[in-house]
Enzyme design. Structure first.
Site, PDB file in Angstrom:
ATOM      1  N   HIS A 203       0.837  -1.197   0.000  1.00 38.73           N
ATOM      2  CA  HIS A 203       0.000   0.000   0.000  1.00 38.73           C
ATOM      3  C   HIS A 203       0.873   1.249   0.000  1.00 38.73           C
ATOM      4  O   HIS A 203       1.930   1.297   0.632  1.00 38.73           O
ATOM      5  CB  HIS A 203      -0.914  -0.002   1.233  1.00 38.73           C
ATOM      6  CG  HIS A 203      -1.980   1.032   1.201  1.00 38.73           C
ATOM      7  ND1 HIS A 203      -1.840   2.262   1.803  1.00 38.73           N
ATOM      8  CD2 HIS A 203      -3.210   1.031   0.612  1.00 38.73           C
ATOM      9  CE1 HIS A 203      -2.941   2.979   1.600  1.00 38.73           C
ATOM     10  NE2 HIS A 203      -3.789   2.257   0.889  1.00 38.73           N
ATOM     11  N   SER A 433      -9.473 -14.253  -1.043  1.00 41.31           N
ATOM     12  CA  SER A 433      -9.611 -12.839  -1.356  1.00 41.31           C
ATOM     13  C   SER A 433     -10.950 -12.575  -2.020  1.00 41.31           C
ATOM     14  O   SER A 433     -11.508 -13.448  -2.679  1.00 41.31           O
ATOM     15  CB  SER A 433      -8.471 -12.392  -2.285  1.00 41.31           C
ATOM     16  OG  SER A 433      -8.668 -11.070  -2.734  1.00 41.31           O
TER      17      SER A 433
END
Length: 512
Positions: A203, A433
């Protein structure tokens, strides 16, 4: 595939003249007037709305300059109070804005926010300026706070992650990024000369932290799935063996540490391992922590030289309810965990939860007489409304409610990935996911309409509790129709995504 992911049953032991109004909020008008920016052009809209490349690199298409559509503030006229025109004008602006929000929410797929919530019961509290400045566990002189709600939320997460009340410290952050900034700051305070290691698909807040704290940062290569390349990781560790390391890892085994490693944790840490279980930003990939630790061992680093922070921005609250996903637990050698409150939980404002062991926060804590409290957070003033929204949602849903929502998200993600492939569109879905990666659409108008997150030749849809089968079907039907238009004359071809997600997931002309 839809039934391939098992979901845990809840643990019962854990509870719980009137001015004319411009069409500034009209989405179609916005799109037709869209003049995207290209990075490097001083923020002025001169770029082209193309997915082309320049010097072999794709242009980064930025959004519209808001100064072209902002709502200016004008001073009231003397007779405004008599005529009521200003109130009528503002009411019409807000009504149009609400209509725009409703429309944009309907076409939201690319970002990991749960937009399915109802907090009407809390509207009565909007009349108060609620501020939780200072330490959540020490009341300040400012009495309009919500610490009792904040600590209740923190206790809930501490139980989830198996840490006793007298052993943890935490607070409600303003966003997931603040959780990363706090975790990395702890490491920097303990090891000022440490080097930050992070995979290149981590990120962006991790690299922001490196810039803010002026830390040396080493980027690690990734595999096509988005997971960290542990061979490259080891090679770069060997180049800097003389300095402590702060390592950001996107967890694949989600803190599945071998039992042989547990007893090596030292209370005085020489190495900070910052672990991210939120998945990589675009692909939703997670790394194999056991393999990362193995590479650390092979590089000659002893086990008593690390501190583990778990960044669980999105998946941190989903994984506890999936059987095959190892638990995030403070019974393992971790130092802190953070999750976002506005993502899977669903909150109307950005917020997050940060939990750490109480012994670690001492490196940051300073008593402040002005507050009559202690300062150990990143921010000073903190949103006192956010803890109440989280407290309300956790009470309404509980562990059983989150269990059902996790099951729904994973099932719908597998369904969507299967439909993409059936339609001849290359796609990938990492195990455990809800982020489905696929070929990037060929025009920015479509990307903007559905609010997709894109990178290079790929885009993704994050299947959240508010993303229904009907919404996924509507998106896919429109995408298929658009692709017929894009590829009709043969001048355009589907993007090759093999380099991003692997040959087996690509359905371009070469890899079909």
């Amino acid at each position: 595939m839809a039934g391939s992911v098992d979901v845990l049953a809840p643990d019962s032991s854990i509870n719980g003249t009137t001015k004319s109004l411009s069409e500034v909020f009209n989405s179609k008008a916005f799109i037709s007037d869209h003049v995207p920016l290209v990075a490097g052009e001083n923020g002025i809209g001169k770029g082209e709305a193309q997915n082309g490349t320049e010097n072999g690199e794709r242009k980064i298409v930025l959004g519209k300059n808001i100064h072209t559509m902002c709502l200016e503030i004008s001073e009231p006229d003397i007779d405004d109070e008599v005529t009521g025109e200003r109130e009528a004008y503002m009411a019409s602006v807000l009504a149009k804005y609400k209509k725009s929000l409703t429309e944009r929410t309907k076409y939201h797929l690319g970002y990991p926010y749960n937009l399915d919530f109802d907090y009407e019961a809390l509207s009565q509290l909007q009349h108060f300026s609620i501020n939780n400045l200072g330490d959540p566990f020490i009341e300040s002189n400012y009495g309009v706070h919500s610490r009792q709600f904040e600590v209740g939320v923190l206790d809930w997460f501490a139980r989830l992650w198996e840490l006793e009340k007298d052993e943890y410290w935490g607070y409600i952050t303003n966003c997931g990024t603040e959780g990363n900034l706090h975790g990395i700051l702890v490491g920097r305070e303990v090891f000022p000369d440490g080097i930050l290691y992070a995979s290149q698909e981590s990120h962006y807040s991790v690299f922001k932290a490196a810039r803010m704290y002026r830390m040396e940062c080493v980027k690690i290569d990734t595999l096509c799935s988005g997971e960290i390349d542990c061979d490259d990781f080891k090679a770069k560790l060997l180049c800097h063996k003389d300095k402590p390391a702060i390592v950001n890892v996107n967890i694949g085994n989600f803190l599945l540490l071998s039992h042989s490693l547990m007893h090596f944790l030292s209370p005085f840490l020489l190495w900070l391992l910052h672990i991210n279980i939120s998945g990589t930003t675009v692909k939703g990939a997670v790394d194999d922590l056991d393999l990362v630790i193995k590479k650390l061992e092979e590089a000659g680093f002893s086990h008593d030289r690390f501190y583990i922070h778990c960044d669980g921005a999105l998946f941190g609250l989903m994984l506890p309810f999936v059987k095959r996903a190892p638990k995030v637990s403070f019974k393992k050698p971790i130092g802190s965990v953070s999750v976002s409150g506005h993502k899977f939980v669903g909150c109307p404002m950005p917020c997050g939860v940060q939990i750490t062991r109480s012994e670690h926060v001492k490196a940051l804590s300073r008593n402040v007489e002005y507050l009559s409290s202690r300062d150990a957070t990143i921010m000073g003033s903190r949103n006192g409304h956010a803890p109440i929204f989280l407290w309300y949602n956790l009470n309404m849903k509980g562990y059983r409610g989150f269990q059902k929502e996790v099951q729904k998200c994973l099932r719908n993600a597998h369904y969507f990935k299967g439909r993409l492939v059936d339609a001849g569109i290359g796609a990938m879905l990492n195990e455990l996911s809800s982020t489905v990666v696929f070929e990037r659409p060929h025009d920015e108008e479509f990307v903007h309409r559905w609010q997709l997150a894109c990178e290079g030749n790929i885009a993704h849809v994050v299947v959240m509790p508010n993303v229904t089968i009907e919404k996924l079907d509507a998106f896919l039907n429109e995408l298929v129709q658009k692709r017929e238009e894009w590829f009709r004359d043969g001048k355009c071809q589907p993007y090759c995504i093999a380099s991003a997600v692997g040959h087996k997931n690509c359905l371009c002309a070469i890899h079909r």
